[in-house]
Design a protein around this motif. Structure first.
Motif, PDB file in Angstrom:
ATOM      1  N   GLY A 223       0.821  -1.207   0.000  1.00  0.00           N
ATOM      2  CA  GLY A 223       0.000   0.000   0.000  1.00  0.00           C
ATOM      3  C   GLY A 223       0.855   1.258   0.000  1.00  0.00           C
ATOM      4  O   GLY A 223       0.586   2.222  -0.724  1.00  0.00           O
ATOM      5  N   ARG A 224       1.890   1.267   0.811  1.00  0.00           N
ATOM      6  CA  ARG A 224       2.808   2.412   0.848  1.00  0.00           C
ATOM      7  C   ARG A 224       3.511   2.578  -0.496  1.00  0.00           C
ATOM      8  O   ARG A 224       3.681   3.702  -0.996  1.00  0.00           O
ATOM      9  CB  ARG A 224       3.844   2.205   1.947  1.00  0.00           C
ATOM     10  CG  ARG A 224       3.304   2.255   3.369  1.00  0.00           C
ATOM     11  CD  ARG A 224       4.429   2.193   4.379  1.00  0.00           C
ATOM     12  NE  ARG A 224       5.330   3.319   4.188  1.00  0.00           N
ATOM     13  CZ  ARG A 224       6.580   3.370   4.687  1.00  0.00           C
ATOM     14  NH1 ARG A 224       7.066   2.342   5.367  1.00  0.00           N
ATOM     15  NH2 ARG A 224       7.328   4.423   4.490  1.00  0.00           N
ATOM     16  N   THR A 225       3.930   1.451  -1.068  1.00  0.00           N
ATOM     17  CA  THR A 225       4.673   1.503  -2.323  1.00  0.00           C
ATOM     18  C   THR A 225       3.850   2.111  -3.445  1.00  0.00           C
ATOM     19  O   THR A 225       4.377   2.850  -4.282  1.00  0.00           O
ATOM     20  CB  THR A 225       5.132   0.089  -2.723  1.00  0.00           C
ATOM     21  OG1 THR A 225       6.015  -0.412  -1.715  1.00  0.00           O
ATOM     22  CG2 THR A 225       5.852   0.096  -4.058  1.00  0.00           C
ATOM     23  N   ARG A 226       2.547   1.807  -3.463  1.00  0.00           N
ATOM     24  CA  ARG A 226       1.704   2.348  -4.528  1.00  0.00           C
ATOM     25  C   ARG A 226       1.733   3.879  -4.518  1.00  0.00           C
ATOM     26  O   ARG A 226       1.815   4.513  -5.580  1.00  0.00           O
ATOM     27  CB  ARG A 226       0.269   1.825  -4.356  1.00  0.00           C
ATOM     28  CG  ARG A 226      -0.760   2.479  -5.248  1.00  0.00           C
ATOM     29  CD  ARG A 226      -0.363   2.522  -6.683  1.00  0.00           C
ATOM     30  NE  ARG A 226      -0.204   1.209  -7.281  1.00  0.00           N
ATOM     31  CZ  ARG A 226       0.173   1.025  -8.541  1.00  0.00           C
ATOM     32  NH1 ARG A 226       0.451   2.059  -9.305  1.00  0.00           N
ATOM     33  NH2 ARG A 226       0.293  -0.198  -9.028  1.00  0.00           N
ATOM     34  N   VAL A 227       1.700   4.488  -3.345  1.00  0.00           N
ATOM     35  CA  VAL A 227       1.750   5.947  -3.245  1.00  0.00           C
ATOM     36  C   VAL A 227       3.142   6.457  -3.614  1.00  0.00           C
ATOM     37  O   VAL A 227       3.295   7.472  -4.305  1.00  0.00           O
ATOM     38  CB  VAL A 227       1.368   6.417  -1.828  1.00  0.00           C
ATOM     39  CG1 VAL A 227       1.443   7.934  -1.718  1.00  0.00           C
ATOM     40  CG2 VAL A 227      -0.034   5.939  -1.470  1.00  0.00           C
ATOM     41  N   GLN A 228       4.175   5.752  -3.163  1.00  0.00           N
ATOM     42  CA  GLN A 228       5.540   6.152  -3.484  1.00  0.00           C
ATOM     43  C   GLN A 228       5.790   6.144  -4.987  1.00  0.00           C
ATOM     44  O   GLN A 228       6.473   7.027  -5.518  1.00  0.00           O
ATOM     45  CB  GLN A 228       6.534   5.230  -2.778  1.00  0.00           C
ATOM     46  CG  GLN A 228       6.541   5.375  -1.266  1.00  0.00           C
ATOM     47  CD  GLN A 228       7.335   4.290  -0.574  1.00  0.00           C
ATOM     48  OE1 GLN A 228       7.902   3.404  -1.221  1.00  0.00           O
ATOM     49  NE2 GLN A 228       7.379   4.344   0.750  1.00  0.00           N
ATOM     50  N   GLY A 234       5.459   9.211 -10.992  1.00  0.00           N
ATOM     51  CA  GLY A 234       4.254   9.652 -11.681  1.00  0.00           C
ATOM     52  C   GLY A 234       3.380   8.526 -12.194  1.00  0.00           C
ATOM     53  O   GLY A 234       2.584   8.717 -13.112  1.00  0.00           O
ATOM     54  N   ILE A 235       3.514   7.337 -11.604  1.00  0.00           N
ATOM     55  CA  ILE A 235       2.719   6.183 -12.036  1.00  0.00           C
ATOM     56  C   ILE A 235       1.311   6.320 -11.480  1.00  0.00           C
ATOM     57  O   ILE A 235       1.115   6.459 -10.271  1.00  0.00           O
ATOM     58  CB  ILE A 235       3.372   4.870 -11.571  1.00  0.00           C
ATOM     59  CG1 ILE A 235       4.774   4.752 -12.185  1.00  0.00           C
ATOM     60  CG2 ILE A 235       2.516   3.673 -11.950  1.00  0.00           C
ATOM     61  CD1 ILE A 235       5.562   3.558 -11.699  1.00  0.00           C
ATOM     62  N   SER A 236       0.336   6.275 -12.340  1.00  0.00           N
ATOM     63  CA  SER A 236      -1.046   6.570 -11.949  1.00  0.00           C
ATOM     64  C   SER A 236      -1.609   5.547 -10.979  1.00  0.00           C
ATOM     65  O   SER A 236      -1.245   4.367 -11.013  1.00  0.00           O
ATOM     66  CB  SER A 236      -1.941   6.648 -13.187  1.00  0.00           C
ATOM     67  OG  SER A 236      -1.952   5.411 -13.874  1.00  0.00           O
ATOM     68  N   ILE A 237      -2.488   6.011 -10.108  1.00  0.00           N
ATOM     69  CA  ILE A 237      -3.205   5.156  -9.170  1.00  0.00           C
ATOM     70  C   ILE A 237      -4.571   4.852  -9.765  1.00  0.00           C
ATOM     71  O   ILE A 237      -5.312   5.755 -10.153  1.00  0.00           O
ATOM     72  CB  ILE A 237      -3.358   5.854  -7.805  1.00  0.00           C
ATOM     73  CG1 ILE A 237      -1.968   6.040  -7.169  1.00  0.00           C
ATOM     74  CG2 ILE A 237      -4.267   5.074  -6.876  1.00  0.00           C
ATOM     75  CD1 ILE A 237      -1.978   6.883  -5.912  1.00  0.00           C
ATOM     76  N   PHE A 311      -1.476   2.568   2.417  1.00  0.00           N
ATOM     77  CA  PHE A 311      -1.738   3.638   1.455  1.00  0.00           C
ATOM     78  C   PHE A 311      -1.973   4.960   2.192  1.00  0.00           C
ATOM     79  O   PHE A 311      -1.363   5.980   1.871  1.00  0.00           O
ATOM     80  CB  PHE A 311      -2.970   3.269   0.623  1.00  0.00           C
ATOM     81  CG  PHE A 311      -3.203   4.149  -0.576  1.00  0.00           C
ATOM     82  CD1 PHE A 311      -2.902   3.699  -1.853  1.00  0.00           C
ATOM     83  CD2 PHE A 311      -3.758   5.413  -0.438  1.00  0.00           C
ATOM     84  CE1 PHE A 311      -3.132   4.502  -2.962  1.00  0.00           C
ATOM     85  CE2 PHE A 311      -3.992   6.221  -1.531  1.00  0.00           C
ATOM     86  CZ  PHE A 311      -3.677   5.766  -2.806  1.00  0.00           C
ATOM     87  N   LEU A 312      -2.843   4.925   3.198  1.00  0.00           N
ATOM     88  CA  LEU A 312      -3.158   6.134   3.957  1.00  0.00           C
ATOM     89  C   LEU A 312      -1.943   6.642   4.734  1.00  0.00           C
ATOM     90  O   LEU A 312      -1.730   7.861   4.839  1.00  0.00           O
ATOM     91  CB  LEU A 312      -4.309   5.855   4.923  1.00  0.00           C
ATOM     92  CG  LEU A 312      -5.690   5.683   4.286  1.00  0.00           C
ATOM     93  CD1 LEU A 312      -6.690   5.165   5.299  1.00  0.00           C
ATOM     94  CD2 LEU A 312      -6.168   7.011   3.690  1.00  0.00           C
ATOM     95  N   LYS A 313      -1.166   5.718   5.276  1.00  0.00           N
ATOM     96  CA  LYS A 313       0.031   6.114   6.010  1.00  0.00           C
ATOM     97  C   LYS A 313       0.962   6.911   5.108  1.00  0.00           C
ATOM     98  O   LYS A 313       1.511   7.955   5.500  1.00  0.00           O
ATOM     99  CB  LYS A 313       0.741   4.873   6.552  1.00  0.00           C
ATOM    100  CG  LYS A 313       1.888   5.179   7.526  1.00  0.00           C
ATOM    101  CD  LYS A 313       3.215   5.393   6.802  1.00  0.00           C
ATOM    102  CE  LYS A 313       4.311   5.791   7.770  1.00  0.00           C
ATOM    103  NZ  LYS A 313       5.508   6.331   7.082  1.00  0.00           N
TER     104      LYS A 313
END
Length: 321
Positions: A223-228, A234-237, A311-313
């Motif tokens: 989850g953290r990695t997705r935001v990073q 600039g990889i879209s979510i 993700f939220l963190k």
């Protein structure tokens, strides 16, 4: 005929490597070499590599720890194949794998490919449950194994993928060493409009181990990695990545309704019960195993909670490193 180089980073998992290499000795198609990179392990796998050196075209290297992405880059320096195949150490390769891949690549001129991951019939109930939670359409939307052939935009996954050696070297290999290194690679390949495909039936059995605690920690990191990846590259979510965040917020909302004893306190609990009930039924029916269905329900809850919290963190308290 295409020659293949299999590159496998390993870290403190000799038993897993033993099972992987054994599965490679059983391949129906045998024109491939295997390159093992011991990435700073404290539990060496060298004796396992030696065990198979007479059965496979195998090279073994030991190096300081840098992570799986850079470990693969190290191994590629010694690869002679036209196509590189990357496996994680915790996969088992069905005997038809290379025959399937080779036949597909003979008919389709592509630059990179990926394949599905599944649970084998002889896996433990716990392993089957983790596999379900990671691959089911009810939990992840089936995004890991989604066939995007129409657009040539399949997202290759480093536990089971292949790429032309020349292309991999040309773009400089993996730029990120841990967690999401394959997503960053995909991002660069898509900018180059590289043709990537999911090869049907080129699957591996993914033998995840550990316990629910370690599973939580791993998914929290995802989850953290997705935001990073969004912040750094600039990889879209995508919407599917936001579902666990919605789950966390919805669960918190349900707790608040019950805590304050509102008139609608049972509604969100009812909806959550319906969702996880569907997971239980679907997993039980697909595996024909009640225990797997029960464990899949727990694994799916942990997966949504851990990914959403991670993700939220990272959104609220980003890692500055």
């Amino acid at each position: 005929m295409i020659k293949y180089s299999v590159v496998v980073p390993i870290y403190n998992r000799p038993k897993e490597l033993d099972e992987l290499l054994e599965s490679l000795t059983l391949q129906e198609f045998t024109d491939f070499e295997v390159i093992i990179i011991e990435d700073g392990s404290s539990i060496s796998s060298e004796h396992i590599a030696k065990k198979y050196q007479s059965l496979l075209k195998l090279l073994y290297f030991s190096k300081s720890n840098e992570g799986q992405g850079f470990g693969r880059n190290f191994g590629v320096k010694y690869a002679s194949g036209e196509f590189l195949i990357f496996f994680d150490s915790d996969v088992i390769v069905p005997k038809e794998y290379f025959k399937t891949v080779d036949a597909y690549l003979e008919d389709h001129k592509i630059d990179a490919f990926g394949g599905e991951d599944k649970a084998s019939d002889d896996f433990s109930d716990f392993q089957k449950a983790l596999s379900y939670s990671m691959t089911s359409v009810l939990t992840t939307g089936g995004i890991r194994n989604k066939n995007q052939n129409a657009g040539g935009n399949y997202q290759i996954r480093s536990y089971n993928c292949g790429i032309k050696s020349e292309l991999f070297r040309e773009i400089g290999g993996f730029k990120k060493t841990n967690m999401g290194e394959d997503m960053e690679l995909n991002n660069r390949l898509e900018k180059l409009q590289v043709l990537k495909r999911l090869i049907p039936n080129a699957f591996v059995y993914h033998k995840r181990r550990g316990d629910f605690k370690s599973f939580f920690k791993q998914i929290f990191s995802f989850g953290r990695t997705r935001v990073q990846l969004k912040n750094m590259y600039g990889i879209s979510i995508k919407i599917v990545h936001l579902f666990p965040v919605g789950f966390v917020l919805f669960t918190l909302f349900a707790v608040l309704l019950i805590t304050f004893n509102t008139d609608y306190r049972y509604l969100p609990i009812g909806l959550l019960s319906l969702y996880f009930g569907a997971i239980f039924v679907h997993s039980t029916v697909s595996t024909l195993n009640l225990k797997v269905g029960f464990l899949s329900t727990i694994a799916s809850f942990i997966q949504h909670l851990a990914y959403g919290l991670g993700f939220l963190k990272e959104v609220l308290f980003p890692n500055k490193k």
